[in-house]
Design a protein around this motif. Structure first.
Motif, PDB file in Angstrom:
ATOM      1  N   GLY A   1      45.894 119.081 -36.547  1.00  0.00           N
ATOM      2  CA  GLY A   1      45.811 120.535 -36.638  1.00  0.00           C
ATOM      3  C   GLY A   1      44.474 121.047 -36.130  1.00  0.00           C
ATOM      4  N   GLU A   2      43.408 120.356 -36.511  1.00  0.00           N
ATOM      5  CA  GLU A   2      42.073 120.740 -36.050  1.00  0.00           C
ATOM      6  C   GLU A   2      41.949 120.578 -34.543  1.00  0.00           C
ATOM      7  OE1 GLU A   2      38.235 118.356 -36.816  1.00  0.00           O
ATOM      8  OE2 GLU A   2      38.372 119.769 -38.492  1.00  0.00           O
TER       9      GLU A   2
ATOM     10  N   LEU B   1      41.460 122.567 -29.060  1.00  0.00           N
ATOM     11  CA  LEU B   1      41.977 122.621 -27.691  1.00  0.00           C
ATOM     12  C   LEU B   1      42.218 124.060 -27.251  1.00  0.00           C
ATOM     13  CD1 LEU B   1      44.504 119.633 -27.633  1.00  0.00           C
ATOM     14  CD2 LEU B   1      42.404 119.851 -26.287  1.00  0.00           C
ATOM     15  N   THR B   2      42.705 124.884 -28.187  1.00  0.00           N
ATOM     16  CA  THR B   2      42.892 126.301 -27.867  1.00  0.00           C
ATOM     17  C   THR B   2      41.562 126.945 -27.496  1.00  0.00           C
ATOM     18  OG1 THR B   2      44.751 126.403 -29.424  1.00  0.00           O
ATOM     19  CG2 THR B   2      43.781 128.489 -28.737  1.00  0.00           C
ATOM     20  N   LEU B   3      40.520 126.618 -28.253  1.00  0.00           N
ATOM     21  CA  LEU B   3      39.186 127.142 -27.942  1.00  0.00           C
ATOM     22  C   LEU B   3      38.724 126.679 -26.567  1.00  0.00           C
ATOM     23  CD1 LEU B   3      36.535 128.566 -28.787  1.00  0.00           C
ATOM     24  CD2 LEU B   3      35.846 126.392 -29.835  1.00  0.00           C
ATOM     25  N   TYR B   4      38.921 125.380 -26.279  1.00  0.00           N
ATOM     26  CA  TYR B   4      38.475 124.850 -24.986  1.00  0.00           C
ATOM     27  C   TYR B   4      39.259 125.475 -23.841  1.00  0.00           C
ATOM     28  CZ  TYR B   4      36.409 121.281 -28.007  1.00  0.00           C
ATOM     29  OH  TYR B   4      35.699 120.624 -28.967  1.00  0.00           O
ATOM     30  N   LEU B   5      40.567 125.671 -24.034  1.00  0.00           N
ATOM     31  CA  LEU B   5      41.368 126.315 -22.988  1.00  0.00           C
ATOM     32  C   LEU B   5      40.906 127.750 -22.755  1.00  0.00           C
ATOM     33  CD1 LEU B   5      44.952 125.045 -23.933  1.00  0.00           C
ATOM     34  CD2 LEU B   5      43.669 124.469 -21.869  1.00  0.00           C
ATOM     35  N   GLY B   6      40.601 128.460 -23.846  1.00  0.00           N
ATOM     36  CA  GLY B   6      40.105 129.832 -23.693  1.00  0.00           C
ATOM     37  C   GLY B   6      38.791 129.871 -22.939  1.00  0.00           C
TER      38      GLY B   6
ATOM     39  N   GLY C   1      50.026 129.209 -17.504  1.00  0.00           N
ATOM     40  CA  GLY C   1      50.130 127.954 -18.246  1.00  0.00           C
ATOM     41  C   GLY C   1      49.093 127.867 -19.354  1.00  0.00           C
ATOM     42  N   ILE C   2      47.871 128.248 -19.029  1.00  0.00           N
ATOM     43  CA  ILE C   2      46.818 128.216 -20.054  1.00  0.00           C
ATOM     44  C   ILE C   2      47.115 129.240 -21.146  1.00  0.00           C
ATOM     45  CG2 ILE C   2      44.381 128.701 -20.484  1.00  0.00           C
ATOM     46  CD1 ILE C   2      43.750 127.517 -17.755  1.00  0.00           C
ATOM     47  N   THR C   3      47.595 130.424 -20.753  1.00  0.00           N
ATOM     48  CA  THR C   3      47.937 131.443 -21.749  1.00  0.00           C
ATOM     49  C   THR C   3      49.039 130.949 -22.683  1.00  0.00           C
ATOM     50  OG1 THR C   3      47.333 133.188 -20.173  1.00  0.00           O
ATOM     51  CG2 THR C   3      48.700 133.818 -22.060  1.00  0.00           C
ATOM     52  N   PHE C   4      50.058 130.268 -22.098  1.00  0.00           N
ATOM     53  CA  PHE C   4      51.143 129.711 -22.910  1.00  0.00           C
ATOM     54  C   PHE C   4      50.605 128.696 -23.923  1.00  0.00           C
ATOM     55  CE2 PHE C   4      54.044 126.136 -23.564  1.00  0.00           C
ATOM     56  CZ  PHE C   4      55.147 126.775 -24.101  1.00  0.00           C
TER      57      PHE C   4
ATOM     58  N   PHE D   1      50.750 128.537 -27.913  1.00  0.00           N
ATOM     59  CA  PHE D   1      51.579 127.515 -28.554  1.00  0.00           C
ATOM     60  C   PHE D   1      50.759 126.557 -29.418  1.00  0.00           C
ATOM     61  CE2 PHE D   1      53.644 123.267 -28.317  1.00  0.00           C
ATOM     62  CZ  PHE D   1      54.726 123.553 -29.142  1.00  0.00           C
ATOM     63  N   PHE D   2      49.583 126.163 -28.962  1.00  0.00           N
ATOM     64  CA  PHE D   2      48.789 125.196 -29.721  1.00  0.00           C
ATOM     65  C   PHE D   2      48.455 125.693 -31.130  1.00  0.00           C
ATOM     66  CE2 PHE D   2      46.902 122.548 -25.994  1.00  0.00           C
ATOM     67  CZ  PHE D   2      48.144 121.978 -25.805  1.00  0.00           C
TER      68      PHE D   2
END
Length: 712
Positions: free
Chosen positions: A557-558, A563-568, A600-603, A607-608
Motif C-alpha cells: 500500500g505504501e 509510486l503515485t508521487l513519483y509518477l506525479g 497513461g501516467i494520469t491513469f 489507479f495506484f
C-alpha cells in the motif's frame, strides 16, 4: 449422538444429578444424629419423589424440543439421567439406590482409592451396599486422597461431584457443617455457583424445597443459601426445563438456494430499500427496549450440511495468503476432507495418549465430543473463508471497477463508442457482482455464522482434556429462567458435556502421566496433537503468518502511494522539459508520442491510490496486526503453562523449514516428576483452558466489530 452423518450431531436429553448429605454416624452440636435411622424411610420416599419429578420434567422437555435432541436410547426411558455420588453411607447411597431403581446411570467419585475407601463402609456396616453400587456404576473415579489430609480429599471429591452435576440433592438438617468438604460447604458452593439445590431436611422431609438463584430476576453473584430464593418441589418442572431446554428464539430464513438468493438480491436493488443487514427485530419502538435476537439460532446450526467443495469465493483468502504471506495453496484449499474423518486423524495422538484405564471416557470423547467439535470447527472454517473471501473480493473488484471507469476516459476508448459500451458493461457487471456478494454474505450471515461456530468449537475443544480430570465446564452454568440465554452456543456445549462420563479409573502416577501426555506432551508418543501443543503450534503459525500478511499489505500500500508521487513528479518534469524546449508545449502534449504517455501516467496516478486504498482496507478489515499480537500473547501464556505441566524448558525452537510444524519445547525430565498430585495437574489443565477461553473472548469482541460491508 445421532443424526445424518453430513450434519451436526444432536445431543441426547441428559441430566446429571449430584448428591451430598449426612452419613449415619454424623451428629450435630448437641450430639444428636443428623440422619436418624428412623428418618431414613421418609427421606428415601422424598428422594424417590424428587427423582420422579426431575425425570418426568426432563422427558417432557425433551419431547417439547424433540428437534434439538437426539432420540434417547430404548432403555433410557426418554432421558439419560446420571447420579453423581461419592457412595458414602447415608445420603449418597440413598440417592444412588433410588436412581438405579429408576433406570439412572451411576458415576461414582471416590475421595480415596477403592480399597481404602471401602474400610469406611466396613466400619459403618454398609460394605454390601457399597459393593453393589460399585458394581452397578458406569464409572468409578477414585481420587488420590490421603488419610493424613482427609478433609482435602473429601472436598476434592465434592468439588468434582459439583462440577459434573446440573442439580444437587442435599439431605441436610440446616445446621452449620464441621468444615471444608462437608454437606454445608458443598451446599454453599453450589448456591454460589448458581446451581439448583433440592434441600431435604431429615426431620421434615415432606417439606423439601428447591433453592436456586435462578428464581430471582437479578441473582446475586456468589449468593449464599440465606440469600437464595426457595420454591416448593413442584417448581422442579420449571427448573429442569430451564436447565435442559434450548434457547427459545425465532427461526431464521437462511436458505442458500438459487432462487432465494436471487429474491434477496432483487429486493436489495430496490431504491431506498433497507440495508440487507437491517433486522427489525433488533429495533425498539416507542418506550420499549429492543428485543434481543441472536445472530445465529440453534435450528440454523443443526440444519447445516458438511461443506467439502470450496467454491471460487472460498479460495480468495487462501490465494491472498499465498501471495502476501507465503502460505502454500494446496488441494485442501479446493476441497475439504470429510469433517469427522479429518478431525479423527488430528485427534489420533491425543486419543492414543489418553489413559488406557479409562476406555469408557475415551470412547465417549471419540463418539460424542469429536463429531460435535468436528462440525463446529470445520463449519467455522468454511464460513470464515466465505466472509474473508467476500471482503477481499469486494475491495479488489471495486479497484478494478475504478480502473475500468478510468479506461473510459482515455482517448482510445473515448472515441470508440463500442469499446466504451463494453467497458461500461463490465463495470456494471463488477459493481453488480460486488453487491451480489455483499447481499448474500449479509443475509446468509456468513460473518455471524463464522463467529458463533468458531466460538462453539473453541468451547468444545478443551473439554477433551478437562474431562480427563473431571474439571468444570469452560462455559459455566445456566443463568436461570429469568435471564434467558440467547446464543445457542452455551446450551449446545453443556448438552454435549452432559453426555461425557467421569473417568473410570484410579488416579495414580500412571494415570496422571497419561493425562499430562494427552494434555501437553503427545510428542512422547510420536504425535503432536496434544491439546496445548496443538494450540501452541496454531498460535506460532498464526502469529508469523498474519504478521507477514500485515507487513506485506502495509508495504505494498505504501509503495503504491509512493509510486503515485513519483509518477506525479515525473509528469511535472515532463511538462517542464517540454515547456523549455517547445514553444507550443501545450499543443505538443496532445500529439504523439507525449499524448499516450500523459494519459497513461494520469491513469496510473488515479489507479495506484485506488489499489493502495483497497489493500489498506483489506488490512484494516482483517486486523492482522491485532490478531498476530493476540496470538503471540496466547503463545507465550500457553508455553508457560505447558512448561509447568510437563516440566519443560519454556523455550520455543523456531523453525523456518516448515511453518506448519508445531512449535516444540525440550522436556527436562527431572523437573516434571513431582507432578503426581491430581489437584496440581487439574490446576495446570484448567489454567490452559482459561487461557484459551480468555483468548477466545478477546478474539470474539474484536471480530464482531468487523462485519461485512460494502467498499464505500
Amino acid at each position: 449422538m445421532t443424526g445424518p452423518a453430513a450434519q451436526p450431531p444432536r445431543p441426547p436429553v441428559a441430566l446429571r444429578i449430584g448428591v451430598t448429605g449426612h452419613r449415619p454416624g454424623s451428629v450435630n452440636a448437641a450430639g444428636a444424629p443428623r440422619l436418624p435411622a428412623a428418618a431414613v424411610p421418609a427421606v428415601t420416599a422424598t428422594v424417590g419423589r424428587v427423582l420422579d419429578l426431575m425425570l418426568d420434567a426432563a422427558r417432557r422437555t425433551g419431547a417439547a424440543h424433540a428437534g434439538a435432541f437426539a432420540p434417547p436410547p430404548p432403555d433410557a426411558r426418554g432421558v439419560v439421567a446420571i447420579i453423581v455420588s461419592s457412595l458414602a453411607a447415608g445420603a449418597d447411597q440413598i440417592v444412588a439406590e433410588a436412581g438405579l431403581a429408576r433406570g439412572c446411570l451411576l458415576d461414582a467419585v471416590l475421595p480415596f482409592p477403592d480399597a481404602d475407601y471401602r474400610t469406611d463402609q466396613q466400619r459403618e456396616g454398609t460394605e454390601a451396599t457399597y459393593d453393589a453400587l460399585m458394581a452397578a456404576a458406569r464409572a468409578r473415579f477414585a481420587l488420590d486422597g490421603a488419610r493424613a489430609a482427609d478433609t482435602r480429599a473429601y472436598e476434592a471429591a465434592g468439588l468434582i461431584m459439583l462440577a459434573n452435576s446440573d442439580i444437587l440433592i442435599a439431605i441436610w438438617d440446616g445446621e452449620p457443617g464441621s468444615g471444608r468438604g462437608g454437606t454445608a460447604d458443598m451446599i454453599a458452593r453450589a448456591c454460589a455457583e448458581g446451581m439448583p439445590v433440592v434441600l431435604i431436611d431429615p426431620a421434615t422431609p415432606q417439606d423439601a424445597a428447591v433453592v436456586w438463584s435462578g428464581f430471582d430476576d437479578l441473582p446475586l453473584a456468589s449468593a449464599q443459601i440465606g440469600d437464595t430464593a426457595r420454591a416448593p418441589l413442584d417448581s422442579l418442572s420449571e427448573v429442569i426445563g430451564s436447565l435442559l431446554a434450548p434457547p427459545d428464539v425465532r427461526s431464521q430464513d437462511l436458505d442458500p438456494g438459487r432462487w432465494p438468493a436471487i429474491r434477496r438480491y432483487l429486493r436489495a436493488l430496490v431504491p431506498f430499500a433497507p440495508s440487507p443487514d437491517h433486522d427489525a427485530t433488533h429495533e425498539g419502538s416507542g418506550d420499549h427496549a429492543p428485543e434481543v435476537s441472536p445472530d445465529v439460532v440453534l435450528d440454523t446450526y443443526l440444519a447445516e450440511h458438511q461443506q467439502t467443495r470450496l467454491g471460487l469465493l472460498a479460495r480468495v483468502y487462501p490465494r491472498l495468503l499465498q501471495i502476501f504471506a507465503g502460505r502454500p495453496f494446496g488441494p485442501s484449499d479446493r476441497r475439504a476432507a470429510p469433517y469427522v474423518a479429518a478431525v479423527r486423524a488430528d485427534w489420533g495422538p491425543f486419543l492414543s495418549a489418553c489413559p488406557e484405564t479409562a476406555p469408557g471416557l475415551r470412547d465417549a470423547l471419540e463418539t460424542t465430543l469429536l463429531p460435535a467439535f468436528a462440525f463446529a470447527d470445520r463449519l467455522a472454517t468454511y464460513y470464515s473463508l466465505l466472509y474473508r473471501g467476500a471482503f477481499v473480493a469486494c475491495y479488489l473488484l471495486a479497484s478494478v471497477a475504478v480502473a475500468l471507469a478510468l479506461c473510459g476516459l482515455l482517448p482510445f476508448f473515448a472515441d470508440w463508442i463500442e469499446a466504451k459500451a463494453v467497458l461500461t458493461g463490465l463495470e456494471v457487471i463488477i459493481i453488480g457482482g460486488i453487491l451480489w456478494i455483499y447481499v448474500q454474505g449479509v443475509t446468509l450471515r456468513w460473518h455471524a455464522r463464522f463467529l458463533e461456530y468458531r466460538r462453539l468449537a473453541e468451547v468444545l475443544r478443551p473439554m477433551r482434556m478437562l474431562s480427563l480430570v473431571a474439571a468444570p465446564d469452560p462455559i459455566g452454568r445456566a443463568s436461570g429462567r429469568r435471564i434467558a440465554e440467547v446464543s445457542f452456543v452455551p446450551w449446545y456445549a453443556r448438552a454435549i458435556r452432559r453426555a461425557i462420563p467421569l473417568p473410570d479409573a484410579q488416579v495414580d502416577a500412571e494415570y496422571l502421566g497419561a493425562v499430562r501426555r494427552a494434555a501437553a506432551d503427545c510428542q512422547e508418543s510420536g504425535g503432536n496433537a496434544s491439546e496445548i501443543e496443538g494450540q501452541i503450534a496454531y498460535h506460532a503459525t498464526t502469529a508469523g503468518r498474519l504478521g507477514r500478511m500485515e507487513h506485506a499489505l502495509h508495504v505494498w500500500g505504501e509503495r503504491l502511494f509512493k509510486l503515485t508521487l513519483y509518477l506525479g513528479i515525473g509528469l511535472l518534469v515532463l511538462f517542464a522539459c517540454l515547456g523549455l524546449t517547445q514553444e507550443d508545449w501545450t499543443h505538443a502534449m496532445h500529439e504523439n508520442p507525449w499524448k499516450p504517455i500523459k494519459y497513461g501516467i494520469t491513469f496510473l496516478m488515479a489507479f495506484f491510490p485506488t489499489l493502495g486504498a483497497a489493500l489498506s482496507a483489506i488490512r484494516v478489515q482483517g486486523d492482522f496486526a491485532v490478531y498476530a499480537d493476540r496470538s503471540r500473547n496466547s503463545l507465550y501464556e500457553l508455553t508457560r503453562i505447558r512448561a509447568a505441566l510437563v516440566g519443560a524448558d519454556p523455550t520455543i525452537e523456531q523453525t523456518t523449514a516448515d511453518e506448519t510444524a508445531p512449535a516444540r519445547m525440550t522436556p527436562q525430565r527431572g523437573a516434571g516428576e513431582g507432578h503426581s498430585d491430581l489437584a496440581l495437574v487439574t490446576d495446570r489443565v484448567a489454567k490452559a483452558a482459561d487461557a484459551m477461553q480468555g483468548d477466545l473472548a478477546q478474539w470474539h469482541v474484536l471480530s464482531r466489530a468487523r462485519p461485512l460491508s460494502l467498499p464505500a
